[in-house]
Write a protein that holds these residues in place. Structure first.
Motif, PDB file in Angstrom:
ATOM      1  N   VAL A 189       0.748  -0.801   0.038  1.00 15.88           N
ATOM      2  CA  VAL A 189       0.077  -0.322   0.335  1.00 15.88           C
ATOM      3  C   VAL A 189       0.868   1.270  -0.091  1.00 15.88           C
ATOM      4  O   VAL A 189       0.393   2.018  -1.203  1.00 15.88           O
ATOM      5  CB  VAL A 189      -0.735  -0.296   1.153  1.00 15.88           C
ATOM      6  CG1 VAL A 189      -1.069   1.308   1.172  1.00 15.88           C
ATOM      7  CG2 VAL A 189      -2.110  -1.100   0.899  1.00 15.88           C
ATOM      8  N   TYR A 190       1.603   1.487   0.835  1.00 15.24           N
ATOM      9  CA  TYR A 190       2.818   2.625   1.069  1.00 15.24           C
ATOM     10  C   TYR A 190       3.866   2.365  -0.682  1.00 15.24           C
ATOM     11  O   TYR A 190       3.899   3.649  -0.523  1.00 15.24           O
ATOM     12  CB  TYR A 190       2.988   1.700   2.226  1.00 15.24           C
ATOM     13  CG  TYR A 190       2.849   2.720   3.436  1.00 15.24           C
ATOM     14  CD1 TYR A 190       2.555   4.117   3.796  1.00 15.24           C
ATOM     15  CD2 TYR A 190       2.487   1.744   4.248  1.00 15.24           C
ATOM     16  CE1 TYR A 190       1.313   4.447   4.483  1.00 15.24           C
ATOM     17  CE2 TYR A 190       1.323   2.160   5.749  1.00 15.24           C
ATOM     18  CZ  TYR A 190       0.869   3.413   5.450  1.00 15.24           C
ATOM     19  OH  TYR A 190       0.055   4.067   6.628  1.00 15.24           O
ATOM     20  N   GLN A 191       4.461   1.628  -0.773  1.00 12.90           N
ATOM     21  CA  GLN A 191       4.772   1.330  -1.794  1.00 12.90           C
ATOM     22  C   GLN A 191       4.050   2.599  -2.662  1.00 12.90           C
ATOM     23  O   GLN A 191       4.874   3.250  -3.874  1.00 12.90           O
ATOM     24  CB  GLN A 191       5.210   0.092  -2.227  1.00 12.90           C
ATOM     25  CG  GLN A 191       6.007   0.235  -1.049  1.00 12.90           C
ATOM     26  CD  GLN A 191       6.555  -2.002  -1.487  1.00 12.90           C
ATOM     27  OE1 GLN A 191       7.357  -2.157  -3.097  1.00 12.90           O
ATOM     28  NE2 GLN A 191       6.670  -2.245  -0.763  1.00 12.90           N
ATOM     29  N   SER A 192       2.791   1.742  -3.278  1.00  9.36           N
ATOM     30  CA  SER A 192       2.050   2.330  -4.448  1.00  9.36           C
ATOM     31  C   SER A 192       1.702   4.520  -3.795  1.00  9.36           C
ATOM     32  O   SER A 192       1.250   4.579  -4.607  1.00  9.36           O
ATOM     33  CB  SER A 192       0.768   2.707  -3.989  1.00  9.36           C
ATOM     34  OG  SER A 192       0.579   0.580  -4.482  1.00  9.36           O
ATOM     35  N   LEU A 193       1.650   4.039  -3.081  1.00  5.82           N
ATOM     36  CA  LEU A 193       0.676   5.262  -2.710  1.00  5.82           C
ATOM     37  C   LEU A 193       2.508   6.687  -2.248  1.00  5.82           C
ATOM     38  O   LEU A 193       2.093   7.750  -2.977  1.00  5.82           O
ATOM     39  CB  LEU A 193       1.615   6.200  -0.904  1.00  5.82           C
ATOM     40  CG  LEU A 193      -0.233   5.093  -0.682  1.00  5.82           C
ATOM     41  CD1 LEU A 193      -0.857   5.096   0.525  1.00  5.82           C
ATOM     42  CD2 LEU A 193      -1.616   6.042  -1.627  1.00  5.82           C
ATOM     43  N   VAL A 194       3.367   6.279  -2.319  1.00  5.82           N
ATOM     44  CA  VAL A 194       4.960   6.827  -2.613  1.00  5.82           C
ATOM     45  C   VAL A 194       5.277   6.972  -4.120  1.00  5.82           C
ATOM     46  O   VAL A 194       5.327   8.148  -4.617  1.00  5.82           O
ATOM     47  CB  VAL A 194       5.565   6.462  -2.070  1.00  5.82           C
ATOM     48  CG1 VAL A 194       7.600   7.089  -2.548  1.00  5.82           C
ATOM     49  CG2 VAL A 194       5.919   5.825  -0.567  1.00  5.82           C
ATOM     50  N   SER A 195       5.002   5.894  -4.270  1.00  4.19           N
ATOM     51  CA  SER A 195       5.001   6.384  -6.218  1.00  4.19           C
ATOM     52  C   SER A 195       4.077   7.001  -7.042  1.00  4.19           C
ATOM     53  O   SER A 195       4.322   7.920  -7.552  1.00  4.19           O
ATOM     54  CB  SER A 195       5.226   5.119  -6.429  1.00  4.19           C
ATOM     55  OG  SER A 195       5.030   4.870  -8.698  1.00  4.19           O
ATOM     56  N   GLU A 196       2.270   6.931  -6.825  1.00  7.98           N
ATOM     57  CA  GLU A 196       2.016   7.617  -7.097  1.00  7.98           C
ATOM     58  C   GLU A 196       1.586   9.282  -6.666  1.00  7.98           C
ATOM     59  O   GLU A 196       1.333   9.657  -7.733  1.00  7.98           O
ATOM     60  CB  GLU A 196       0.550   7.268  -6.947  1.00  7.98           C
ATOM     61  CG  GLU A 196       0.025   5.650  -7.639  1.00  7.98           C
ATOM     62  CD  GLU A 196      -0.998   4.796  -6.926  1.00  7.98           C
ATOM     63  OE1 GLU A 196      -2.522   5.808  -6.833  1.00  7.98           O
ATOM     64  OE2 GLU A 196      -1.597   3.467  -7.076  1.00  7.98           O
ATOM     65  N   PHE A 197       1.996   9.904  -5.591  1.00  5.62           N
ATOM     66  CA  PHE A 197       2.052  10.759  -5.593  1.00  5.62           C
ATOM     67  C   PHE A 197       3.186  11.455  -5.193  1.00  5.62           C
ATOM     68  O   PHE A 197       3.203  12.409  -4.451  1.00  5.62           O
ATOM     69  CB  PHE A 197       0.854  10.768  -3.675  1.00  5.62           C
ATOM     70  CG  PHE A 197      -0.384  10.405  -3.657  1.00  5.62           C
ATOM     71  CD1 PHE A 197      -1.146  10.846  -4.062  1.00  5.62           C
ATOM     72  CD2 PHE A 197      -1.375   9.353  -2.745  1.00  5.62           C
ATOM     73  CE1 PHE A 197      -2.468  10.737  -4.368  1.00  5.62           C
ATOM     74  CE2 PHE A 197      -2.724   8.890  -2.756  1.00  5.62           C
ATOM     75  CZ  PHE A 197      -3.502   9.940  -4.176  1.00  5.62           C
TER      76      PHE A 197
END
Length: 222
Positions: A60-68
């Protein structure tokens, strides 16, 4: 005769959705590195990626860091903050404590069987302040086996010294909890959750935990 009642944790005892929203909103407020994102976007995307707890938070956090495009914090920092702080935002479903107290007064043996990471789930139980109600607590990472595998249910029953026929399982997931318990001969009570379709094979449905003592008494009278 019912002697033991086993519970799932997330979505059954812990109001996970409300707890998570409060934690994520507070995490956003505490960490200026996130403030180039709108709070609503951060919270809603986290919840979407989390998929009701069935996606590990590292993903979840890997995706958030990348997307945002979060630059001054990495996903490990955010994950560590989650693991450390979430217990302060653990919100029980209504009537949790009074229901557990009533069941203990009636001399039922109580247990928890939950999927998840050992340390995190124990911290969640600590955050709810309910550990002393239970004779046994089994967590999938510690046990090396996950619901709905029959083995984890059998281990819990063995620890309590009861048979499946003497036991009830209470959970929110139609397959992992209800069907898993039914498959070994336990009675199963579904804690209604709007995210899941109603189970086909279930012995009772509760909207509120306070309904449990009466339902279990009905099982014993039947």
């Amino acid at each position: 005769m019912i002697k033991a009642i086993l519970f799932d944790l997330d979505g059954t005892l812990l109001d996970r959705e409300t707890s998570l929203k409060q934690f994520i909103s507070t995490q956003y407020n505490r960490l200026p590195a996130l403030h180039h994102i709108s709070q609503d976007s951060y919270v809603s995307r986290f919840i979407e990626l989390d998929c009701h707890g069935y996606v590990w938070k590292d993903k979840v956090y890997q995706s958030l860091v990348s997307e945002f495009s979060i630059e001054t914090l990495n996903w490990q920092d955010l994950l560590q903050d989650y693991e450390k702080e979430f217990l302060h935002y653990c919100i029980p479903f209504s009537n949790l404590y009074s229901t557990l107290s009533t069941l203990k007064t009636k001399q039922y043996l109580l247990g928890i069987v939950t999927n998840g990471l050992g340390t995190f789930q124990r911290r969640t139980i600590q955050g709810l302040g309910i550990e002393n109600y239970f004779e046994t607590i089994l967590i999938s990472e510690v046990e090396g086996v996950r619901k709905p595998d029959p083995e984890i249910f059998h281990r819990a029953l063995h620890k309590l010294g009861v048979t499946p026929e003497q036991s009830v399982f209470v959970g929110d997931h139609p397959t992992v909890d209800v069907l898993g318990a039914k498959n070994i001969g336990m009675k199963a009570i579904w804690k209604r959750d709007r995210h899941w379709a109603e189970p086909v094979k279930v012995d009772a449905i509760v909207e509120d935990l306070s309904m449990l003592p009466e339902i279990i008494q009905m099982f014993n009278n039947s």
